[in-house]
Structure formats: structure tokens, C-alpha cells
Design an enzyme around this catalytic site. Structure first.
Site, mmCIF file in Angstrom:
data_model
loop_
_atom_site.group_PDB
_atom_site.id
_atom_site.type_symbol
_atom_site.label_atom_id
_atom_site.label_comp_id
_atom_site.label_asym_id
_atom_site.label_seq_id
_atom_site.Cartn_x
_atom_site.Cartn_y
_atom_site.Cartn_z
ATOM 1 C CE LYS A 66 -26.021 -34.173 56.446
ATOM 2 N NZ LYS A 66 -27.344 -33.594 56.036
ATOM 3 C CD GLN A 178 -28.596 -37.990 47.643
ATOM 4 O OE1 GLN A 178 -27.381 -37.978 47.778
ATOM 5 N NE2 GLN A 178 -29.424 -37.938 48.675
HETATM 6 P P1 XMP Z 1 -33.390 -36.622 48.836
HETATM 7 O O1 XMP Z 1 -34.289 -35.592 48.266
HETATM 8 O O2 XMP Z 1 -32.056 -36.713 48.156
HETATM 9 O O3 XMP Z 1 -33.120 -36.103 50.324
HETATM 10 O O4 XMP Z 1 -34.038 -37.969 48.998
HETATM 11 C C1 XMP Z 1 -32.171 -36.684 51.156
HETATM 12 C C2 XMP Z 1 -32.121 -35.960 52.459
HETATM 13 O O5 XMP Z 1 -31.098 -36.507 53.246
HETATM 14 C C3 XMP Z 1 -30.040 -35.559 53.418
HETATM 15 N N1 XMP Z 1 -28.833 -36.276 53.117
HETATM 16 C C4 XMP Z 1 -27.961 -36.669 54.017
HETATM 17 N N2 XMP Z 1 -27.931 -36.510 55.336
HETATM 18 N N3 XMP Z 1 -25.932 -37.748 55.420
HETATM 19 C C5 XMP Z 1 -26.888 -37.033 56.025
HETATM 20 O O6 XMP Z 1 -26.833 -36.881 57.251
HETATM 21 C C6 XMP Z 1 -25.922 -37.939 54.091
HETATM 22 O O7 XMP Z 1 -25.075 -38.618 53.541
HETATM 23 C C7 XMP Z 1 -26.981 -37.367 53.357
HETATM 24 N N4 XMP Z 1 -27.274 -37.393 52.062
HETATM 25 C C8 XMP Z 1 -28.438 -36.718 51.950
HETATM 26 C C9 XMP Z 1 -30.290 -34.425 52.488
HETATM 27 O O8 XMP Z 1 -29.834 -33.226 53.039
HETATM 28 C C10 XMP Z 1 -31.784 -34.486 52.350
HETATM 29 O O9 XMP Z 1 -32.376 -33.875 53.487
#
Ligand code: XMP
Length: 224
Positions: A66, A178
Site C-alpha cells: 500500500k 471480514q
Molecule cells: P483477509 O484475511 O481479511 O485478508 O481475507 C484480506 C487481505 O486483503 C488486504 N485488505 C485490503 N487491501 N484494500 C486493500 O488494498 C482493502 O480495502 C483491503 N482490505 C483488506 C489485507 O491486508 C489482507 O492482506
């Protein structure tokens, strides 16, 4: 074997190269790719990226740092990601002096840029989502390969698709841990679902993949 439109987020495996390598090998061919972030790279260093590449040469590997800095610093960072096919950066940086330089660098090095336009956690509503239109305009100007939009607020995926057109790739996290169901993002216009803990914390990741496949089939989601 058909590949599901899934990017597996490997964060929960931390710096454990052995576990990361094993999972990448087991799921290679059944998902589109893998995503590595700070929880993997800080303890293990770049070797963890190379390990995923070796375990699954055909997978798309995304570096999810990010990025959110001036162009110069983002380039200094991006040059240490030779194993990555795509790099995620924040869109709120704006174009001039930031995303313009990063896009040019990634284009030159045959890597894809993915911009975050909204996030899956509830706090995204506090500062990021009120700026959604501006962030979409920045994405329109930068022309990244893809954007990230949340499965937890799937109408944002719909807005992004409508505003940015059919060619941009929409990657969507927020499935499983989530709260969103597998298939939610794709049904709302995303191309790839980013799934982490639902898969990485399971004692049997292949079984989870098969369950997701059944879920996709029920929703008539075509796989790659
Ligand atoms: P989980 O375990 O929650 O992992 O399924 C989700 C992964 O995605 C990342 N993440 C995001 N990355 N924008 C992003 O660029 C987002 O809104 C976002 N939400 C979750 C998180 O860090 C993990 O790797």
C-alpha cells in the site's frame, strides 16, 4: 484444472517461508495468484517472494505494501520487488509527483499498478469513502491495470465498474474473515476476490477452495 478468480492473501502465514511455499504449491493452478504484504516481507525479506515464484511460476504475485509516498521514494521501494507482477498503492496520493512516476516506472518494468480506491474496513467510511469520486478520477487519470474496492460494501464495486469501464481489473478483499461471502464481489462486478484468513487459517485450504468453487458455480460465476 480451472483456476478460480482468487488472489490468496498470505499475511497470516507471516515470515514462515516453508508454510508460504507449501500453500503456494498446493493451491498453484487452482487460484489466480498470491498476495504478500508487510507481515510476510518484514520478517522474511525478499526470499519469501522468490519462494512463491518458485512454488508457482504461473501465478500472479502481488506486493501489497500500500505504497503512499512521493514518486522518488515509491520507486526506491518498488525496485526491491523483482518477484512481484503487481504493486498496490493508495490513490489518495494524487497524480503529479507521486502516481505518475510510479506508473511510468512499473510500465517500464512490465509490472502492473493496482490503486486502492476504498477499503474493506468500516473506518474507510470516515475519510476515504467521502472522497470516492475524487479517487475514481485519480484512477481514471493514472490508468492503472487494476483497483481495489471492498466486498464488504459491494455497491462501491458497482460504482467503480460503471465509472472506470469494463477493462480495468477490480480486485476485492473483505471475503470470509471480514464478513462477505465468496462470490459477493464478483457478482457485483469485480474480477478477482482477495481472500486471506478463510484459506490461510484453514487446516485444509484445498477443501475451502472446493467449497468456494461450489459457491461460485451456484452463482454461475465463470472461472478462468
Ligand atoms: P483477509 O484475511 O481479511 O485478508 O481475507 C484480506 C487481505 O486483503 C488486504 N485488505 C485490503 N487491501 N484494500 C486493500 O488494498 C482493502 O480495502 C483491503 N482490505 C483488506 C489485507 O491486508 C489482507 O492482506
Amino acid at each position: 484444472m480451472e483456476r478460480l478468480s482468487i488472489i490468496v492473501a498470505l499475511d497470516a502465514l507471516g515470515g514462515n517461508i516453508e508454510k508460504v511455499e507449501k500453500l503456494a504449491r498446493v493451491l498453484c493452478g487452482s487460484v489466480e495468484g498470491f498476495k504478500l504484504g508487510w507481515p510476510n516481507l518484514l520478517p522474511a525479506g525478499p526470499r519469501i517472494g522468490e519462494a512463491v515464484r518458485q512454488a508457482c511460476p504461473q501465478a500472479m504475485i502481488i506486493a501489497d505494501l500500500k505504497l503512499a509516498d512521493i514518486a522518488y521514494t515509491m520507486l526506491q521501494t518498488a525496485q526491491h520487488l523483482p518477484w512481484a507482477d503487481a504493486v498496490i498503492a493508495h490513490s489518495f496520493l494524487g497524480v503529479e509527483g507521486a502516481l505518475d512516476g510510479l506508473k511510468e516506472y512499473l510500465d517500464k518494468n512490465n509490472k502492473k499498478l493496482v490503486l486502492v480506491i476504498s477499503m474493506s474496513h468500516p473506518g474507510s467510511r470516515e475519510a476515504i469513502d467521502p472522497c470516492l469520486n475524487r479517487l475514481i478520477n485519480i484512477a481514471r487519470a493514472v490508468r492503472p491495470w487494476g483497483i481495489v474496492a471492498p466486498a464488504t460494501r459491494p455497491w462501491i464495486i458497482g460504482i467503480a465498474r460503471r465509472e472506470l469501464g469494463p477493462h480495468i481489473k477490480i480486485l476485492s478483499p473483505g471475503i470470509g474473515a471480514q464478513g462477505a461471502e465468496p462470490g459477493t464481489a464478483i457478482r457485483n462486478g469485480a474480477d478477482l476476490e482477495i481472500i486471506g484468513r478463510l484459506i490461510t487459517r484453514s487446516p485444509n485450504p484445498e477443501k475451502i477452495i472446493n467449497k468456494i468453487k461450489i459457491n461460485y458455480n451456484k452463482s454461475n460465476i465463470t472461472n478462468n
